[in-house]
Design an enzyme around this catalytic site. Structure first.
Site, PDB file in Angstrom:
ATOM      1  N   CYS A 119       1.001  -1.030   0.032  1.00 39.94           N
ATOM      2  CA  CYS A 119       0.067  -0.157  -0.471  1.00 39.94           C
ATOM      3  C   CYS A 119       1.021   0.956   0.087  1.00 39.94           C
ATOM      4  O   CYS A 119       2.221   1.031   0.107  1.00 39.94           O
ATOM      5  CB  CYS A 119      -1.141  -0.112   1.543  1.00 39.94           C
ATOM      6  N   CYS A 121      -0.239   4.349   1.882  1.00 39.98           N
ATOM      7  CA  CYS A 121      -0.964   5.567   2.603  1.00 39.98           C
ATOM      8  C   CYS A 121       0.147   5.513   3.698  1.00 39.98           C
ATOM      9  O   CYS A 121       0.837   6.722   4.194  1.00 39.98           O
ATOM     10  CB  CYS A 121      -1.943   5.049   3.205  1.00 39.98           C
ATOM     11  N   CYS A 129      -4.547   6.254   0.056  1.00 42.09           N
ATOM     12  CA  CYS A 129      -3.760   4.729  -0.351  1.00 42.09           C
ATOM     13  C   CYS A 129      -3.289   5.189  -2.391  1.00 42.09           C
ATOM     14  O   CYS A 129      -3.406   4.209  -2.901  1.00 42.09           O
ATOM     15  CB  CYS A 129      -4.580   3.950   0.050  1.00 42.09           C
ATOM     16  N   LYS A 195     -11.938  -4.676   2.439  1.00 40.92           N
ATOM     17  CA  LYS A 195     -11.747  -4.062   3.269  1.00 40.92           C
ATOM     18  C   LYS A 195     -12.659  -3.184   3.767  1.00 40.92           C
ATOM     19  O   LYS A 195     -12.443  -1.898   3.202  1.00 40.92           O
ATOM     20  CB  LYS A 195     -10.714  -3.370   2.688  1.00 40.92           C
ATOM     21  N   ARG A 205      -3.487   3.117  12.973  1.00 42.73           N
ATOM     22  CA  ARG A 205      -3.142   4.378  12.478  1.00 42.73           C
ATOM     23  C   ARG A 205      -2.222   5.200  12.907  1.00 42.73           C
ATOM     24  O   ARG A 205      -1.214   6.257  12.742  1.00 42.73           O
ATOM     25  CB  ARG A 205      -4.537   5.552  11.694  1.00 42.73           C
ATOM     26  N   ARG A 217     -10.990   7.419   3.765  1.00 40.75           N
ATOM     27  CA  ARG A 217     -11.248   6.591   2.572  1.00 40.75           C
ATOM     28  C   ARG A 217     -12.516   5.886   1.928  1.00 40.75           C
ATOM     29  O   ARG A 217     -12.597   4.516   1.899  1.00 40.75           O
ATOM     30  CB  ARG A 217      -9.698   5.657   3.248  1.00 40.75           C
ATOM     31  N   LYS A 248     -11.634  -7.485   6.234  1.00 41.02           N
ATOM     32  CA  LYS A 248     -11.071  -7.203   7.339  1.00 41.02           C
ATOM     33  C   LYS A 248     -11.943  -5.889   7.842  1.00 41.02           C
ATOM     34  O   LYS A 248     -12.125  -5.507   6.722  1.00 41.02           O
ATOM     35  CB  LYS A 248      -9.579  -6.502   6.463  1.00 41.02           C
ATOM     36  N   SER A 274      -6.613  -3.921  14.658  1.00 37.45           N
ATOM     37  CA  SER A 274      -5.804  -3.016  15.382  1.00 37.45           C
ATOM     38  C   SER A 274      -7.144  -2.755  16.664  1.00 37.45           C
ATOM     39  O   SER A 274      -6.882  -2.885  17.876  1.00 37.45           O
ATOM     40  CB  SER A 274      -4.898  -1.694  15.717  1.00 37.45           C
ATOM     41  N   TYR A 313      -2.332  -9.826  15.941  1.00 38.01           N
ATOM     42  CA  TYR A 313      -1.302  -9.137  17.433  1.00 38.01           C
ATOM     43  C   TYR A 313      -1.283 -10.416  18.271  1.00 38.01           C
ATOM     44  O   TYR A 313      -0.141  -9.491  18.472  1.00 38.01           O
ATOM     45  CB  TYR A 313      -1.965  -7.948  16.985  1.00 38.01           C
TER      46      TYR A 313
END
Length: 325
Positions: A119, A121, A129, A195, A205, A217, A248, A274, A313
């Protein structure tokens, strides 16, 4: 009186384990890492994602060592360049941060699977992006060339999987064509096919320093209210040559994941993003929930819904604790 006695198979832990339908293994999980270019010794905690760090190249290897030794089999890399510009030149630079991190990892662990997030971004001065026109519009077709260049650069550095996350129309076809032309026909594409423009991305972010400097976005990421559109996006990417598809975020969109599982035979990934991670960590810290139990339950739910692979994560920590075989 005769009735269904489902409890017979729940009576002991051994019985429950014997008939368990969904099993998590370490091979299901992909651990994300954030790599910074500015300082090879950087080890900066991410405030909104406890337990996660922005890592310099040297610290990245040190952080990965115990997880890989415990059985972590795959990682995905997000780069934070030292400088940004309007054309995201750091994304496709031969010595870009993701490229250098990939080389370091493959030198240390040749068999470890490295997924390169593809990507722009994190590398653009405006945080979008793609290329931004003077009127503020994110231009689709001119961006495809830069994404293709980025994918080829990542493949040359040794990435095992290219994962475009930008949501530009046609990017899978552009990347597939570029990879094939440059001698990388063997490199698979894991498309962020579905997404959503989700509020669950907030902590990321901060971690990736990728918040847009203006607007949002929503003109390229999907409307969270739409389900049928997800199938159109996913099937279009499959037709363009994607080898794997991703949904996602994960938990808020298990219905989409399940529906997609029923219409495609491609391997499916889901990204426990996240915001999902941070909510569990925060509730665990406050003593409101058992963090480890909720993490395992949530990952099991994602796999049960149809995911073959889960980006999370929690991967490294759970594997190191021996909680996922």
């Amino acid at each position: 009186m005769t009735f269904f006695r489902g409890r017979r198979l729940r009576r002991t832990a051994a019985l429950r384990d014997l008939v368990r339908e969904t099993r998590l293994t370490r091979l299901d999980l992909i651990q994300p890492y954030f790599v910074v270019e500015s300082n090879p010794e950087a080890e900066t905690p991410i405030a909104s994602m406890p337990g996660q760090y922005q890592l310099g190249l040297n610290r990245l290897i040190a952080h990965m060592e115990p997880a890989v030794s415990a059985g972590l089999a795959a990682v995905i890399l997000f780069g934070i360049p030292q400088a940004k510009d309007e054309r995201a030149s750091g994304a496709y630079a031969p010595d870009g941060i993701v490229q250098e991190a990939t080389r370091r990892i493959k030198e240390r662990w040749p068999e470890l699977i490295v997924v390169a997030d593809t990507c722009l971004c994190e590398y653009t001065s405006h945080g979008h992006c793609g290329i931004v026109l003077p009127n503020g519009e994110v231009a689709n077709d001119p961006t495809l060339e830069l994404l293709a260049r980025t994918a080829v650069s990542q493949a040359k550095a040794g990435a095992d999987i290219i994962a475009p996350s930008d949501m530009m129309d046609g990017r899978v076809a552009a990347i597939r064509t570029a990879l094939d032309q440059e001698g990388f026909a063997h490199i698979p594409v894991l498309s962020y096919a579905v997404k959503y423009a989700s509020a669950f991305y907030g902590p990321f972010r901060e971690a990736a320093e990728s918040a847009p400097k203006f607007g949002d976005r929503k003109t390229y990421q999907m409307d969270p209210a739409n389900g049928r559109e997800a199938l159109r996006e996913a099937l279009a990417d499959e037709a363009e040559g994607a080898d794997m598809l991703m949904v996602k975020p994960a938990l808020p969109y298990l219905d989409v994941l399940r529906t997609l599982r029923e219409v495609t035979d491609l391997p499916l990934a889901a990204y426990q993003v996240s915001g999902e991670y941070s909510q569990i960590k925060a509730a665990g810290k406050l003593g409101w929930m058992d963090e480890t139990a909720v993490a395992l339950e949530s990952l099991t739910a994602i796999k049960r819904a149809g995911a073959d692979l889960i980006l999370t994560y929690f991967a490294a920590d759970l594997i190191q604790q021996g909680l996922i075989p």
